[in-house]
Design a protein around this motif. Structure first.
Motif, PDB file in Angstrom:
ATOM      1  N   ALA A  42       0.838  -1.208   0.000  1.00 13.64           N
ATOM      2  CA  ALA A  42       0.000   0.000   0.000  1.00 13.64           C
ATOM      3  C   ALA A  42       0.867   1.250   0.000  1.00 13.64           C
ATOM      4  O   ALA A  42       0.436   2.316  -0.444  1.00 13.64           O
ATOM      5  N   SER A 105       5.569  12.726  -8.681  1.00 12.08           N
ATOM      6  CA  SER A 105       6.054  11.363  -8.475  1.00 12.08           C
ATOM      7  C   SER A 105       5.000  10.494  -7.794  1.00 12.08           C
ATOM      8  O   SER A 105       5.295   9.409  -7.318  1.00 12.08           O
ATOM      9  N   GLY A 106       3.788  10.980  -7.723  1.00 14.85           N
ATOM     10  CA  GLY A 106       2.682  10.237  -7.120  1.00 14.85           C
ATOM     11  C   GLY A 106       1.420  11.046  -7.351  1.00 14.85           C
ATOM     12  O   GLY A 106       1.442  12.039  -8.104  1.00 14.85           O
ATOM     13  N   CYS A 107       0.334  10.684  -6.684  1.00 12.80           N
ATOM     14  CA  CYS A 107      -0.922  11.399  -6.970  1.00 12.80           C
ATOM     15  C   CYS A 107      -1.015  12.731  -6.235  1.00 12.80           C
ATOM     16  O   CYS A 107      -1.933  13.504  -6.482  1.00 12.80           O
ATOM     17  N   THR A 108      -0.070  13.025  -5.334  1.00 17.92           N
ATOM     18  CA  THR A 108      -0.134  14.282  -4.588  1.00 17.92           C
ATOM     19  C   THR A 108      -0.080  15.492  -5.540  1.00 17.92           C
ATOM     20  O   THR A 108      -0.853  16.445  -5.372  1.00 17.92           O
ATOM     21  N   HIS A 135      -6.538   9.799   2.665  1.00 15.45           N
ATOM     22  CA  HIS A 135      -5.102  10.057   2.849  1.00 15.45           C
ATOM     23  C   HIS A 135      -4.931  11.583   2.819  1.00 15.45           C
ATOM     24  O   HIS A 135      -5.703  12.276   2.141  1.00 15.45           O
ATOM     25  N   ALA A 137      -3.164  13.339   1.207  1.00 12.86           N
ATOM     26  CA  ALA A 137      -2.987  13.840  -0.170  1.00 12.86           C
ATOM     27  C   ALA A 137      -4.320  14.185  -0.824  1.00 12.86           C
ATOM     28  O   ALA A 137      -4.369  15.021  -1.733  1.00 12.86           O
ATOM     29  N   THR A 186     -11.837   8.619  -1.756  1.00 13.56           N
ATOM     30  CA  THR A 186     -10.926   7.574  -2.210  1.00 13.56           C
ATOM     31  C   THR A 186     -11.721   6.378  -2.708  1.00 13.56           C
ATOM     32  O   THR A 186     -12.796   6.064  -2.174  1.00 13.56           O
ATOM     33  N   ALA A 188     -10.520   3.337  -2.551  1.00 12.76           N
ATOM     34  CA  ALA A 188     -10.271   2.333  -1.511  1.00 12.76           C
ATOM     35  C   ALA A 188      -9.306   2.948  -0.502  1.00 12.76           C
ATOM     36  O   ALA A 188      -8.350   3.631  -0.881  1.00 12.76           O
ATOM     37  N   ASN A 190      -6.376   3.540   2.190  1.00 13.04           N
ATOM     38  CA  ASN A 190      -5.018   3.028   2.397  1.00 13.04           C
ATOM     39  C   ASN A 190      -4.833   2.502   3.820  1.00 13.04           C
ATOM     40  O   ASN A 190      -3.791   1.959   4.147  1.00 13.04           O
ATOM     41  N   ASP A 215      -9.709   9.277  -5.705  1.00 13.64           N
ATOM     42  CA  ASP A 215      -8.314   8.881  -5.498  1.00 13.64           C
ATOM     43  C   ASP A 215      -8.247   7.358  -5.675  1.00 13.64           C
ATOM     44  O   ASP A 215      -8.705   6.610  -4.807  1.00 13.64           O
ATOM     45  N   SER A 217      -5.489   5.566  -5.959  1.00 12.33           N
ATOM     46  CA  SER A 217      -4.127   5.089  -5.687  1.00 12.33           C
ATOM     47  C   SER A 217      -4.099   3.672  -5.130  1.00 12.33           C
ATOM     48  O   SER A 217      -3.194   2.907  -5.405  1.00 12.33           O
ATOM     49  N   GLN A 218      -5.090   3.338  -4.286  1.00 15.92           N
ATOM     50  CA  GLN A 218      -5.075   2.010  -3.671  1.00 15.92           C
ATOM     51  C   GLN A 218      -5.967   1.029  -4.426  1.00 15.92           C
ATOM     52  O   GLN A 218      -6.160  -0.096  -3.970  1.00 15.92           O
ATOM     53  N   SER A 243      -1.101   6.870  -8.377  1.00 17.48           N
ATOM     54  CA  SER A 243       0.360   6.955  -8.217  1.00 17.48           C
ATOM     55  C   SER A 243       0.991   5.767  -8.930  1.00 17.48           C
ATOM     56  O   SER A 243       0.676   4.613  -8.595  1.00 17.48           O
ATOM     57  N   HIS A 245       3.911   4.554  -8.580  1.00 10.14           N
ATOM     58  CA  HIS A 245       4.756   3.698  -7.725  1.00 10.14           C
ATOM     59  C   HIS A 245       3.920   2.720  -6.901  1.00 10.14           C
ATOM     60  O   HIS A 245       4.474   1.838  -6.249  1.00 10.14           O
ATOM     61  N   LYS A 246       2.595   2.897  -6.919  1.00 15.28           N
ATOM     62  CA  LYS A 246       1.716   1.896  -6.280  1.00 15.28           C
ATOM     63  C   LYS A 246       1.142   0.953  -7.331  1.00 15.28           C
ATOM     64  O   LYS A 246       0.244   0.165  -7.067  1.00 15.28           O
TER      65      LYS A 246
HETATM   66  C1  LIG Z   1      -5.054   6.470  -0.879  1.00 15.33           C
HETATM   67  C2  LIG Z   1      -3.808   7.274  -1.075  1.00 15.33           C
HETATM   68  N1  LIG Z   1      -3.904   8.490  -1.604  1.00 15.33           N
HETATM   69  C3  LIG Z   1      -2.831   9.254  -1.819  1.00 15.33           C
HETATM   70  C4  LIG Z   1      -1.571   8.818  -1.486  1.00 15.33           C
HETATM   71  C5  LIG Z   1      -0.390   9.718  -1.740  1.00 15.33           C
HETATM   72  O1  LIG Z   1       0.338   9.187  -2.784  1.00 15.33           O
HETATM   73  P1  LIG Z   1       1.747   9.771  -3.245  1.00 15.33           P
HETATM   74  O2  LIG Z   1       2.577   9.874  -2.019  1.00 15.33           O
HETATM   75  O3  LIG Z   1       2.213   8.750  -4.209  1.00 15.33           O
HETATM   76  O4  LIG Z   1       1.512  11.078  -3.885  1.00 15.33           O
HETATM   77  C6  LIG Z   1      -1.409   7.572  -0.907  1.00 15.33           C
HETATM   78  C7  LIG Z   1      -0.070   7.095  -0.500  1.00 15.33           C
HETATM   79  O5  LIG Z   1       0.082   6.281   0.364  1.00 15.33           O
HETATM   80  C8  LIG Z   1      -2.553   6.766  -0.711  1.00 15.33           C
HETATM   81  O6  LIG Z   1      -2.461   5.549  -0.179  1.00 15.33           O
END
Ligand SMILES: Cc1ncc(COP(=O)(O)O)c(C=O)c1O
Length: 502
Positions: A42, A105-108, A135, A137, A186, A188, A190, A215, A217-218, A243, A245-246
């Motif tokens: 995760a 480098s991620g969804c932030t 999260h 973010a 979200t 799902a 995290n 979101d 990401s998960q 993201s 990287h996930k």
């Molecule tokens: C549900 C969720 N949203 C957003 C993020 C933030 O992602 P990033 O740090 O890749 O931008 C995370 C990271 O753990 C996440 O689990």
């Protein structure tokens, strides 16, 4: 027919084993050297090697994008377009109506961008509804850029909180009628892996003129997430962020799949090279082309192509199949953990009532989360994460009954220090490569810790942050992997090659 719309059922098993780092070993506190059990997907997933191979091959042609004149630039531009296509296809978005842009480098980064852009589009709507399980973010960017953020409650309460409550969302939309710009939720969690009814939430938001940012990401790597479940526009997600990287592509960017009309007609948030038709000293003309207008500057070509290759490969193996395999492991983990004396699982633990993906957070009665995570790592080579997982409001809500039971007066100056080791959880999270052996290793570690908890506790000291440190066993990062030594090895190989007779 495109290659990735063809399922290859026999690809599933080889793909599960095609990850870097599955056989990584470390020496443990008792002197054994064992294989790492990676249950921290995760946070970041491991790298899918076949997708990395695509990136490596592309390196032979590496050049900047934004030109099609020389061979390599032509290849780079084509590969970058291909990466965008893979993302849109993965969520069954319509390339004529949707776009995807990569950022950060991620969804932030895309979330901050969307918050700024959507706030600028409709400044008169200055309320955003943000679910309680986000999260940071998908919470703080809206608080900072988009006006007043109002939390959307969840079903249930305390330790067994469920998903976002559609009835509560509807009440908030009514209460803030014509003021809500968008809903941020979200797909799902995290923390608990709990899946939200995003299409129902989108339909409610749309009925009140609000947009919805999801979101993913998960979610994206673990289960199908089409942009609309029925194809109906009312149930379509307006923006989906993720993201890389996930998604088994470390070193790849974050991204946002967005309905074009949300972005069209207003100045892009970021400006620079590659997104303009012409620039004069007096003014400049932004291109109308997507995604170019949203991607100022040199893109992360290699990361994006690696990510595109992952998405293509996952689709070939079949997302339904991937989801089903993870669900089997998840149910085993939930059932066996529930049978451990004193184990508390957070979020409604019944996946039939409240669907969840492969994330399980828990505590063991009387044991600090930091101690549990340290013993699992140091004695069992099980990599889990502990703490609040950048979702403080949600974790605090899930922990509330326990923290109250601790009988610490929150008004005393010492409360924060006293509560610190107890304010958090242990999180085990699954990926495509997770096996029964990994789940077993976690359960063995937990049972061992419970059987000898006093002995283990005596081996550790706790610091002011609530982190546990072994008194005698130290494994500093540079002793495990040192980038400079890795470079030495690479240079030694280089000299050996150059010393060859030719
Ligand atoms: C549900 C969720 N949203 C957003 C993020 C933030 O992602 P990033 O740090 O890749 O931008 C995370 C990271 O753990 C996440 O689990």
């Amino acid at each position: 027919m495109s290659s990735c719309s063809i399922h290859h059922p026999r690809l599933f098993d080889p793909l599960r084993r095609d990850f870097s780092g599955l056989d990584t070993g470390y020496r443990l506190a008792d002197g054994r050297v064992t294989r790492r059990h990676y249950l921290d997907s995760a946070a970041s997933t491991l790298a899918l090697d076949c997708a990395r191979a695509v990136k490596d091959e592309l390196l032979h042609h590496y050049a900047n994008t934004h030109s099609t004149l020389h061979f390599s630039a032509r290849i780079a531009s084509h590969a970058y377009d291909w990466a965008h296509e893979q993302v849109l296809r993965f969520v069954r978005a319509d390339p004529g109506r949707h776009t995807v842009f990569f950022a950060g480098s991620g969804c932030t980064a895309p979330l901050n961008r969307l918050a700024r852009v959507l706030a600028a589009r409709r400044p008169e709507r200055n309320v955003v509804l943000v679910s309680l399980m986000e999260h940071h973010a998908n919470d703080l960017p809206h608080r900072k850029h988009a006006g007043r953020a109002v939390p959307i409650p969840l079903t249930g309460e305390g330790q067994t909180l469920g998903a976002v409550d559609p009835a509560a969302l509807e009440r908030l939309l009514e209460q803030h009628r014509d003021q809500v710009n968008y809903v941020a939720v979200t797909a799902a969690s995290n923390v608990t892996g709990i899946v939200n009814p995003v299409y129902d939430l989108a339909a409610l938001a749309h009925a009140h003129g609000a947009w919805v940012i999801v979101d993913a990401s998960q979610h994206l790597a673990h289960a199908p997430l089409p942009i609309s479940d029925t194809g109906a526009v009312e149930r379509e997600l307006d923006a989906v962020v993720f993201s890389g990287h996930k998604l088994y592509a470390p070193g790849s960017p974050g991204g946002a799949i967005v309905r074009r009309t949300l972005l069209e007609g207003c100045e892009p948030d970021e400006v620079g090279g590659g997104m303009v038709e012409d620039v004069r000293l007096s003014d400049y003309q932004v291109t109308t082309r997507f995604p170019d207008r949203e991607e100022a500057g040199t893109p992360d070509l290699l990361g994006a192509v690696q990510l595109g290759a992952v998405l293509n490969a996952l689709q070939r193996a079949g997302m339904e199949r991937i989801h089903a395999a993870e669900q089997r492991l998840l149910r085993r983990l939930l059932a066996e953990l529930a049978a451990v004396p004193g184990a508390r699982i957070y979020g409604d633990p019944d996946p039939d009532r409240t669907p969840r993906l492969g994330v399980v957070s828990f505590n063991l009665a009387g044991l600090e989360h930091g101690l549990v995570a340290a013993v699992l790592n140091d004695y069992h080579n099980v990599a889990v994460r502990n703490g609040c997982f950048c979702a403080h409001p949600y974790v605090r809500e899930l922990l509330k009954p326990e923290l109250w039971a601790l009988d610490v007066d929150p008004d005393t100056g010492d409360a924060a220090t006293l509560l610190k080791p107890w304010q958090g959880m242990i999180r085990a999270s699954l990926g495509l490569y997770t096996t029964d052996e990994d789940i077993e290793a976690l359960l063995v570690g937990i049972r061992d810790l419970l059987a000898r908890s006093d002995d283990y506790r005596a081996l550790y000291v706790v610091d002011a942050d609530g982190d546990f440190h072994h008194r005698t066993f130290h494994a500093p990062a540079e002793a495990l992997f040192d980038p400079e030594r890795a470079l030495d090895r690479a240079l030694a190989r280089l000299s050996a090659t150059n010393a060859a007779p030719w």
